[in-house]
Motif scaffolding. Structure first.
Motif, mmCIF file in Angstrom:
data_model
loop_
_atom_site.group_PDB
_atom_site.id
_atom_site.type_symbol
_atom_site.label_atom_id
_atom_site.label_comp_id
_atom_site.label_asym_id
_atom_site.label_seq_id
_atom_site.Cartn_x
_atom_site.Cartn_y
_atom_site.Cartn_z
ATOM 1 N N TYR A 105 0.855 -1.189 0.000
ATOM 2 C CA TYR A 105 0.000 0.000 0.000
ATOM 3 C C TYR A 105 0.878 1.222 0.000
ATOM 4 O O TYR A 105 2.094 1.123 0.216
ATOM 5 N N ASP A 106 0.277 2.364 -0.266
ATOM 6 C CA ASP A 106 1.103 3.569 -0.253
ATOM 7 C C ASP A 106 0.413 4.692 0.508
ATOM 8 O O ASP A 106 -0.769 4.610 0.859
ATOM 9 N N ILE A 107 1.194 5.704 0.772
ATOM 10 C CA ILE A 107 0.724 6.835 1.562
ATOM 11 C C ILE A 107 1.482 8.063 1.084
ATOM 12 O O ILE A 107 2.661 7.959 0.729
ATOM 13 N N ALA A 108 0.782 9.212 1.004
ATOM 14 C CA ALA A 108 1.435 10.431 0.563
ATOM 15 C C ALA A 108 1.211 11.542 1.584
ATOM 16 O O ALA A 108 0.117 11.683 2.120
ATOM 17 N N ASP A 109 2.247 12.300 1.860
ATOM 18 C CA ASP A 109 2.190 13.453 2.774
ATOM 19 C C ASP A 109 1.556 13.107 4.116
ATOM 20 O O ASP A 109 0.711 13.836 4.629
ATOM 21 N N ALA A 110 1.929 11.976 4.647
ATOM 22 C CA ALA A 110 1.356 11.561 5.926
ATOM 23 C C ALA A 110 2.350 10.649 6.649
ATOM 24 O O ALA A 110 3.487 10.478 6.204
ATOM 25 N N ASN A 111 1.898 10.070 7.748
ATOM 26 C CA ASN A 111 2.785 9.279 8.606
ATOM 27 C C ASN A 111 2.223 7.863 8.782
ATOM 28 O O ASN A 111 1.290 7.662 9.540
ATOM 29 N N PRO A 112 2.788 6.888 8.074
ATOM 30 C CA PRO A 112 2.208 5.538 8.113
ATOM 31 C C PRO A 112 2.286 4.855 9.474
ATOM 32 O O PRO A 112 1.452 4.014 9.785
ATOM 33 N N ASN A 113 3.281 5.206 10.285
ATOM 34 C CA ASN A 113 3.429 4.563 11.591
ATOM 35 C C ASN A 113 4.450 5.344 12.420
ATOM 36 O O ASN A 113 5.633 5.319 12.116
ATOM 37 N N GLY A 114 3.946 6.058 13.428
ATOM 38 C CA GLY A 114 4.833 6.898 14.214
ATOM 39 C C GLY A 114 5.602 6.107 15.263
ATOM 40 O O GLY A 114 5.140 5.088 15.751
ATOM 41 N N ASP A 115 6.787 6.592 15.584
ATOM 42 C CA ASP A 115 7.608 6.000 16.637
ATOM 43 C C ASP A 115 7.257 6.678 17.965
ATOM 44 O O ASP A 115 7.519 7.865 18.137
ATOM 45 N N PRO A 116 6.609 5.940 18.893
ATOM 46 C CA PRO A 116 6.116 6.583 20.115
ATOM 47 C C PRO A 116 7.235 7.134 20.999
ATOM 48 O O PRO A 116 6.977 7.950 21.878
#
Lengths: 297, 240
Positions: free
Chosen positions: A13-24
Motif C-alpha cells: 500500500y502507499d501513503i502520501a504526505d502523511a505518517n504511516p506509523n509513528g515512533d512513540p
C-alpha cells in the motif's frame, strides 16, 4: 472449515504526505532505518488496522457472538457498552469462549489470562515488519494550531509533525495450518482477514493516515504440507523511476513482479493457487499470469 | 557423527535477554534454548511439550555468524497490563499503553550445525530442510521476526584435539574448553557472552555457558581442547 494448507501473503500500500506509523519514543516520527533510509511499519500497526476494520464494519463488536479481543472499550452513556471490569466477566475465564467469539485471537493469537494462570496462543497468521520498497525522506512540518495551549492564553499554540512525502510499503506474512488447529482458524476468517487488510487500509481515515491506498494483495496457497517459498517480499521491487526520493505517487514507478512470477513458476507443482487483487493505478512490470485468480470481497 | 547443516536469516531477530523486561535487549546469537524452539518448529513439536524432546543434551549444536552483528531499536506501544483488564480491554480516556524500546538484531544470518542421539528425528529434520518445509513458522526469537532458511547439507563430523592454533568457524563455548588459548595477534573482534543452554520441560533454566564469538562473522584462531572437523565444508566447529 479450518485452515488446512500453508499460504503466504504479500500486501503493498502507499501513503502520501502523511505518517504511516509513528515512533512513540521519537516524537511520533515515521520509522526510518537510518542506515538504509527505508521506512518501517510495525506488524502491530497492520494488525490494528485489521482489528479496527472488523470491529467497525464487519460486526465484530461484541454482539451476536462476534468480537475483537484486543480493543478499546467505548464508555458512553452506558448503552450496550461496558467498562473493562464488566467485560472481563463476559468470558467467564473460558478460553474456548474467547476463541469462539474473537476473530483476532483466531488470527493473531494472544494471551488469555485465567485465574492465576494464562493461556498463550501462537497466531497462525504472522506478519513481518512492513518496509518501503524505496528510500524515503523525512519532512518536518510546523504550523499554528487552531487552539490556544491553555484557557485565557492570547496566542495560539504551535504544532509540529513529521511526515513522509511518499512511501510504498510492502508487508509479508505467513498463514500456518499447524497453529491454525489450536486457535480454530477457519477459511472464512481468512476471507475476513483479506478484506480487512484491503478495505481497512483504505478506510483508515485519521489525520495521519488519510490517503492510504491498498495497491497489491497476493495470497499463494501450497499443496504440500509444510512447504513454503519464503521471503516473498524480497521478490518484488519497484522499477522505472527517476530518483527514489522524488517518487510522489503510484504513477512515478512500475511495480516489478517478474522475480515473483519466476519463483512461482519453478515451484509450480507445489502451488495450489495464486490469488491476487491489484489497484488499477499501479503499473505492473511483467504481465499477471493467466492462472492467477482475482480475489473478491 | 552425522551433522545436519542449514542457514537461517531474517530482517530482524530478537532473542530476549530474560532479565531485561521493560527495555528488552537481545542476545547477539540464538541461544541453545532458542535453537530447541526452531528445531521443534521444523518437526512440529507443540508449544506445551517441545522441551520434553530436548532433555539430557540429546541434541547438540554449533552456531556460526554469517553476517556481522548489527543492532537497532524499534520502539513499540505495548498494552499496559496493570491498567488493562484481560490484557486486552482498553478503557477509553485512560492511559492503556506503555512505550517499550525493543532491541533487534538487524539482517542476521546464522549457520546452524545440528546433531542428535535421536537419529530418526535428525533424518526427519534433514528431509524437512531439503524440501524447504516446516511444521510451524520458523522465527528468530519472536513471531514478527519471520525467517527463511536454506539446507546446506548433511556431513560426517570428526572430532580432533590439537595443541596448535586452529581456525574455529563457530562460536566457542568456554566451559568445555578450559585450555582455551586465543591468538590475540590475529585481527578479530572478540566478545564474551553468557547464554542460557539447558531448560527443564517446565522452562526452569538448569544450565548456562560462556561463549566467545567474533563480531564481524570471521573465524576465531584459538587452541581448543576438542573440536569437530567437517571435511566437505572445510570448517572446524565446536558442538555444545
Amino acid at each position: 472449515m479450518l485452515v488446512e494448507k500453508r499460504s503466504e501473503l504479500l500486501f503493498c500500500y502507499d501513503i502520501a504526505d502523511a505518517n504511516p506509523n509513528g515512533d512513540p519514543m521519537d516524537e511520533n516520527k515515521p520509522r526510518i532505518d537510518e542506515e538504509t533510509k527505508i521506512n518501517i511499519v510495525t506488524d502491530v500497526r497492520l494488525k490494528r488496522t485489521i482489528r479496527d476494520y472488523l470491529f467497525e464494519y464487519k460486526g465484530y463488536n461484541g454482539q451476536n457472538g462476534k468480537d475483537i479481543f484486543v480493543r478499546e472499550i467505548f464508555i458512553e452513556d452506558s448503552k450496550g457498552i461496558q467498562d473493562g471490569k464488566e467485560r472481563a466477566k463476559d468470558y467467564n475465564n473460558d478460553p474456548k469462549k474467547v476463541i469462539n467469539e474473537c476473530i483476532d485471537i483466531r488470527l493473531f493469537g494472544g494471551v488469555i489470562p485465567l485465574n492465576k494462570d494464562s493461556i498463550t496462543y501462537t497466531g497462525p497468521v504472522q506478519f513481518k515488519m512492513g518496509r518501503s520498497l524505496h528510500k524515503v525522506e523525512l519532512k518536518h512540518i510546523k504550523g499554528t494550531g487552531a487552539f490556544a495551549s491553555k484557557a485565557g492564553a492570547k496566542q495560539q499554540t504551535f504544532r509540529e509533525e513529521y511526515i513522509l512525502p511518499y512511501s510504498f510499503i510492502c508487508f509479508y506474512g505467513i498463514i500456518n495450518e499447524t497453529a491454525a488447529k489450536y486457535t480454530q482458524l477457519a477459511e472464512e476468517d481468512i476471507k475476513e482477514l483479506f478484506e480487512a487488510i484491503w478495505n481497512g487500509t483504505k478506510n483508515l481515515i485519521s489525520r495521519s493516515k488519510i490517503g492510504q491506498m491498498p495497491r497489491f494483495l497476493l495470497k499463494v496457497t501450497y499443496k504440500e504440507k509444510g512447504f513454503f517459498i519464503g521471503d516473498l517480499d524480497k521478490k518484488v521491487a519497484i522499477s522505472d523511476f527517476e530518483n527514489e526520493f522524488k517518487i510522489r505517487s503510484v504513477k512515478d514507478f512500475k511495480f516489478d513482479i517478474s522475480q515473483l512470477i519466476n519463483v512461482f513458476d519453478s515451484n509450480k507443482d507445489k502451488i495450489e493457487k495464486v490469488e491476487y487483487l491489484i489497484d488499477e493505478n499501479l503499473k505492473i512490470n511483467g504481465a499477471i499470469p493467466s492462472d492467477w485468480v482475482k480475489l473478491s470481497f | 557423527m552425522k551433522i545436519v547443516v542449514f542457514e537461517v536469516w531474517g530482517d530482524y531477530a530478537h532473542f530476549r535477554i530474560p532479565y531485561t523486561t521493560s527495555s528488552p535487549l537481545t542476545f547477539p546469537i540464538p541461544t541453545k534454548t532458542a535453537l530447541y524452539g526452531i528445531i521443534g518448529a521444523f518437526l512440529g513439536y507443540p508449544k506445551y511439550a517441545y522441551l520434553d524432546n530436548f532433555q539430557n543434551k540429546s541434541w547438540q549444536f554449533a552456531v556460526s555468524l554469517k553476517r556481522p552483528i548489527s543492532k537497532t531499536y524499534i520502539p513499540e506501544n505495548f498494552i499496559n497490563t496493570k491498567v488493562v483488564k484481560m490484557f486486552a480491554r482498553m478503557p477509553k480516556h485512560e492511559s492503556c499503553r506503555t512505550q517499550i524500546n525493543l532491541e533487534f538484531l538487524k539482517s542476521p544470518k546464522f549457520r546452524i550445525y545440528v546433531t542428535s542421539v535421536y537419529q530418526e528425528e535428525l533424518n526427519k529434520l534433514e528431509n524437512m530442510l531439503k524440501e524447504h518445509k516446516s511444521m510451524y513458522n520458523i522465527v528468530l526469537g519472536i513471531s514478527e521476526c519471520l525467517a527463511n532458511f536454506e539446507y546446506i547439507g548433511s556431513f560426517d563430523g570428526k572430532n580432533y584435539t590439537s595443541n596448535n592454533f586452529v581456525e574455529i568457524n563457530s562460536i566457542i563455548p568456554l566451559d568445555s574448553n578450559d585450555n582455551l588459548k586465543l591468538d590475540l595477534s590475529w585481527e578479530q573482534k572478540l566478545v564474551k557472552i553468557h547464554l542460557p543452554t539447558e531448560m527443564k520441560p517446565d522452562r526452569e533454566l538448569i544450565e548456562t555457558k560462556n561463549f566467545i564469538l567474533e563480531k564481524e562473522a570471521k573465524s576465531i584462531r584459538a587452541i581448543v581442547s576438542k573440536y569437530t572437523f567437517i571435511e566437505n565444508l572445510n570448517e572446524n566447529i565446536i558442538l555444545f
